[in-house]
Design a protein around this motif. Structure first.
Motif, PDB file in Angstrom:
ATOM      1  N   GLY A  22      27.168 -45.661 -34.257  1.00 32.76           N
ATOM      2  CA  GLY A  22      26.892 -44.232 -34.274  1.00 32.76           C
ATOM      3  C   GLY A  22      27.577 -43.495 -33.138  1.00 32.76           C
ATOM      4  O   GLY A  22      28.233 -42.471 -33.354  1.00 32.76           O
ATOM      5  N   PRO A  23      27.436 -43.981 -31.901  1.00 37.00           N
ATOM      6  CA  PRO A  23      28.111 -43.307 -30.789  1.00 37.00           C
ATOM      7  C   PRO A  23      29.632 -43.251 -30.906  1.00 37.00           C
ATOM      8  O   PRO A  23      30.241 -42.269 -30.492  1.00 37.00           O
ATOM      9  N   PHE A  24      30.274 -44.287 -31.454  1.00 38.65           N
ATOM     10  CA  PHE A  24      31.730 -44.214 -31.596  1.00 38.65           C
ATOM     11  C   PHE A  24      32.124 -43.192 -32.660  1.00 38.65           C
ATOM     12  O   PHE A  24      33.121 -42.479 -32.515  1.00 38.65           O
ATOM     13  N   CYS A  25      31.341 -43.095 -33.723  1.00 38.77           N
ATOM     14  CA  CYS A  25      31.585 -42.059 -34.716  1.00 38.77           C
ATOM     15  C   CYS A  25      31.472 -40.683 -34.059  1.00 38.77           C
ATOM     16  O   CYS A  25      32.321 -39.803 -34.275  1.00 38.77           O
ATOM     17  N   GLY A  26      30.430 -40.493 -33.238  1.00 43.11           N
ATOM     18  CA  GLY A  26      30.289 -39.231 -32.523  1.00 43.11           C
ATOM     19  C   GLY A  26      31.441 -38.974 -31.575  1.00 43.11           C
ATOM     20  O   GLY A  26      31.907 -37.836 -31.429  1.00 43.11           O
ATOM     21  N   GLN A  27      31.921 -40.029 -30.917  1.00 46.10           N
ATOM     22  CA  GLN A  27      33.071 -39.875 -30.015  1.00 46.10           C
ATOM     23  C   GLN A  27      34.294 -39.384 -30.770  1.00 46.10           C
ATOM     24  O   GLN A  27      35.004 -38.480 -30.313  1.00 46.10           O
ATOM     25  N   LEU A  28      34.566 -39.960 -31.931  1.00 48.85           N
ATOM     26  CA  LEU A  28      35.731 -39.559 -32.713  1.00 48.85           C
ATOM     27  C   LEU A  28      35.655 -38.088 -33.100  1.00 48.85           C
ATOM     28  O   LEU A  28      36.637 -37.345 -33.002  1.00 48.85           O
ATOM     29  N   LEU A  29      34.481 -37.644 -33.538  1.00 50.71           N
ATOM     30  CA  LEU A  29      34.313 -36.245 -33.930  1.00 50.71           C
ATOM     31  C   LEU A  29      34.406 -35.323 -32.720  1.00 50.71           C
ATOM     32  O   LEU A  29      35.006 -34.244 -32.795  1.00 50.71           O
ATOM     33  N   GLY A  30      33.834 -35.765 -31.598  1.00 53.61           N
ATOM     34  CA  GLY A  30      33.931 -34.967 -30.382  1.00 53.61           C
ATOM     35  C   GLY A  30      35.343 -34.870 -29.848  1.00 53.61           C
ATOM     36  O   GLY A  30      35.772 -33.823 -29.367  1.00 53.61           O
ATOM     37  N   ASP A  31      36.085 -35.971 -29.947  1.00 49.74           N
ATOM     38  CA  ASP A  31      37.484 -35.957 -29.514  1.00 49.74           C
ATOM     39  C   ASP A  31      38.286 -34.912 -30.283  1.00 49.74           C
ATOM     40  O   ASP A  31      39.236 -34.325 -29.755  1.00 49.74           O
ATOM     41  N   MET A  32      37.921 -34.696 -31.551  1.00 49.22           N
ATOM     42  CA  MET A  32      38.647 -33.741 -32.377  1.00 49.22           C
ATOM     43  C   MET A  32      38.079 -32.325 -32.272  1.00 49.22           C
ATOM     44  O   MET A  32      38.435 -31.452 -33.052  1.00 49.22           O
ATOM     45  N   GLY A  33      37.191 -32.113 -31.294  1.00 54.46           N
ATOM     46  CA  GLY A  33      36.781 -30.758 -30.979  1.00 54.46           C
ATOM     47  C   GLY A  33      35.366 -30.377 -31.320  1.00 54.46           C
ATOM     48  O   GLY A  33      34.906 -29.293 -30.941  1.00 54.46           O
ATOM     49  N   ALA A  34      34.635 -31.222 -32.053  1.00 52.71           N
ATOM     50  CA  ALA A  34      33.269 -30.869 -32.423  1.00 52.71           C
ATOM     51  C   ALA A  34      32.358 -30.854 -31.197  1.00 52.71           C
ATOM     52  O   ALA A  34      32.568 -31.593 -30.230  1.00 52.71           O
ATOM     53  N   GLU A  35      31.340 -30.012 -31.251  1.00 53.06           N
ATOM     54  CA  GLU A  35      30.269 -30.050 -30.256  1.00 53.06           C
ATOM     55  C   GLU A  35      29.305 -31.157 -30.677  1.00 53.06           C
ATOM     56  O   GLU A  35      28.683 -31.075 -31.740  1.00 53.06           O
ATOM     57  N   VAL A  36      29.205 -32.206 -29.885  1.00 51.84           N
ATOM     58  CA  VAL A  36      28.362 -33.349 -30.223  1.00 51.84           C
ATOM     59  C   VAL A  36      27.149 -33.359 -29.300  1.00 51.84           C
ATOM     60  O   VAL A  36      27.281 -33.386 -28.075  1.00 51.84           O
ATOM     61  N   ILE A  37      25.969 -33.325 -29.898  1.00 53.35           N
ATOM     62  CA  ILE A  37      24.710 -33.377 -29.158  1.00 53.35           C
ATOM     63  C   ILE A  37      24.112 -34.756 -29.370  1.00 53.35           C
ATOM     64  O   ILE A  37      23.684 -35.097 -30.481  1.00 53.35           O
ATOM     65  N   LYS A  38      24.112 -35.557 -28.323  1.00 53.19           N
ATOM     66  CA  LYS A  38      23.581 -36.924 -28.415  1.00 53.19           C
ATOM     67  C   LYS A  38      22.109 -36.930 -28.033  1.00 53.19           C
ATOM     68  O   LYS A  38      21.729 -36.426 -26.969  1.00 53.19           O
TER      69      LYS A  38
END
Length: 399
Positions: A22-38
């Motif tokens: 889950g965290p790596f999926c979030g990292q990928l989306l965040g790297d591409m500019g998304a605001e990720v709230i963990k």
């Protein structure tokens, strides 16, 4: 703090779950500019904050990578108040990523049907060992188990010993990558219809998808692919070869490239030898051709092999560790490794954002913050909770 520049800027992602998938999926989306709230449970931070083979000053060097670009909040999803606050977040978000055992979200009253009723456009990425359905769905399934069940582990390693593993968590990372890819495809569907959907990414299926022709080889021909070590059977020459000061990968399995390698070796006659002239006989005589190349390569340094192969247009390369990556001019020219500010180490080197976009490049805005660092911003500014509300939620163990 840097602003997001990637193509997903403006999207909000909620990341639930712990450890890697889950965290790596979030990292990928965040790297591409998304605001990720963990989201982390209060008093129970993601165990990945403590993981890593090397921990200078007892500080993880892994979590700053997987936790980068994320806003950190605490929230107890076992509490009714916590469940209601997550629903409030869902109403204002685009994607939710979770990697709990299937059934956990439903147990908390947070299944996809509930969340979709709150936000019909929500895309829910669910990553698990065996997927959300089927007889194995609710079994525990870490990356190693998924790699084995999906066929990957059986073919990894040397043929004369037990299956090996890669030195990284391939199954988790593959399932996370498929989850991110699925989320982006679901976004395209939502852009056309307004409707979200669930993305079900199973670790074993992510591994299975990489298994090339393994399934039809058995289904049609009854062949079970076995471990072969450093080469693929019938694909020659393509292997690891000794140098006088190390080892090199040389890949010359195409007819024209093999001819160029034979010339580079000073043995042009090998290219016309019936045993080596075309793909099929080279595969049948793989051990012999590898021995011939090894006899040549071990007399040269890595640099000499690289020079002569490059001069003849033969793909080859060294086998890198972190040291060589940090020193390599190609890595530097492409900024494949970047320095990111870190509160303890000053800066920390880590892999950059991939792939690269020509118009909307992703960026690393910050390394992983502390647990709960963004509680006030998310609960106060985004959800409009007062300071008194936040204090009461903290005292109750909800945040």
């Amino acid at each position: 703090m840097q602003e997001a520049t990637g193509p997903l800027k403006g999207l909000r992602v909620i990341e639930l779950g712990v450890l890697l998938a889950g965290p790596f999926c979030g990292q990928l989306l965040g790297d591409m500019g998304a605001e990720v709230i963990k989201v982390e449970p209060p008093g129970q931070p993601d165990p990945l904050r403590e993981w890593g083979q090397v921990k200078p000053d007892d500080k993880s060097l892994w979590f700053p990578v997987v936790g980068r670009n994320k806003k950190m909040i605490t929230l107890n999803l076992r509490h009714e108040d916590g469940q209601n606050m997550l629903k409030d977040l869902v109403a204002k978000s685009d994607i939710l990523v979770e990697n709990f055992r299937p059934g956990t979200m439903e147990k908390w009253g947070l299944g996809y049907d509930v969340l979709k009723a709150i936000n019909p456009g929500l895309i829910m990425v669910r990553i698990s060992g065996y997927g959300q359905t089927g007889p194995n769905a609710k079994k525990a399934g870490y990356a190693s188990v998924g790699e084995a069940f999906g066929g990957m582990r059986y073919v990894m390693g040397e043929p004369d010993r037990m299956p090996s593993r890669a030195g990284i968590s391939l199954g988790d990372s593959l399932a996370a990558t498929f989850g991110a890819m699925g989320a982006l495809a679901a976004l395209q569907h939502r852009n056309a219809t307004g409707q979200g959907q669930m993305v079900d990414s199973a670790i074993y299926e992510a591994c299975l998808s990489m298994m090339e022709s393994l399934v039809p080889e058995y289904g049609v021909a009854g062949h079970i692919r076995e471990r072969t070590g450093s080469f693929l059977p019938k694909i020659a020459p393509s292997n690891v070869y000794p140098a006088s000061d190390g080892m090199m990968i040389i890949a010359a399995n195409q007819d024209t490239v093999w001819r160029r390698l034979a010339e580079a070796m000073g043995r042009p006659e090998l290219a016309d030898d019936p045993k080596f002239k075309s793909h099929v006989p080279r595969g049948e005589n793989q051990a012999e051709i590898d021995a011939l190349i090894s006899d040549w390569s071990r007399k040269l340094t890595q640099a000499e092999i690289a020079d002569v192969c490059e001069a003849h247009g033969v793909p080859c390369g060294p086998i890198y560790t972190g040291k060589e990556m940090m020193d390599d001019p190609h890595y530097a020219a492409r900024e494949s490794i970047t320095q990111v500010p870190h509160p303890h180490f000053g800066t920390i080197p880590m892999q950059n954002v991939f792939p690269k976009f020509s118009e909307t490049p992703g960026n690393i805005r910050w390394s992983a913050p502390e647990t709960g660092a963004h509680n006030e911003e998310i609960y106060g500014d985004l959800l409009g909770r007062s300071d008194d509300d936040l204090n009461a939620l903290k005292e109750s163990g909800t945040i």
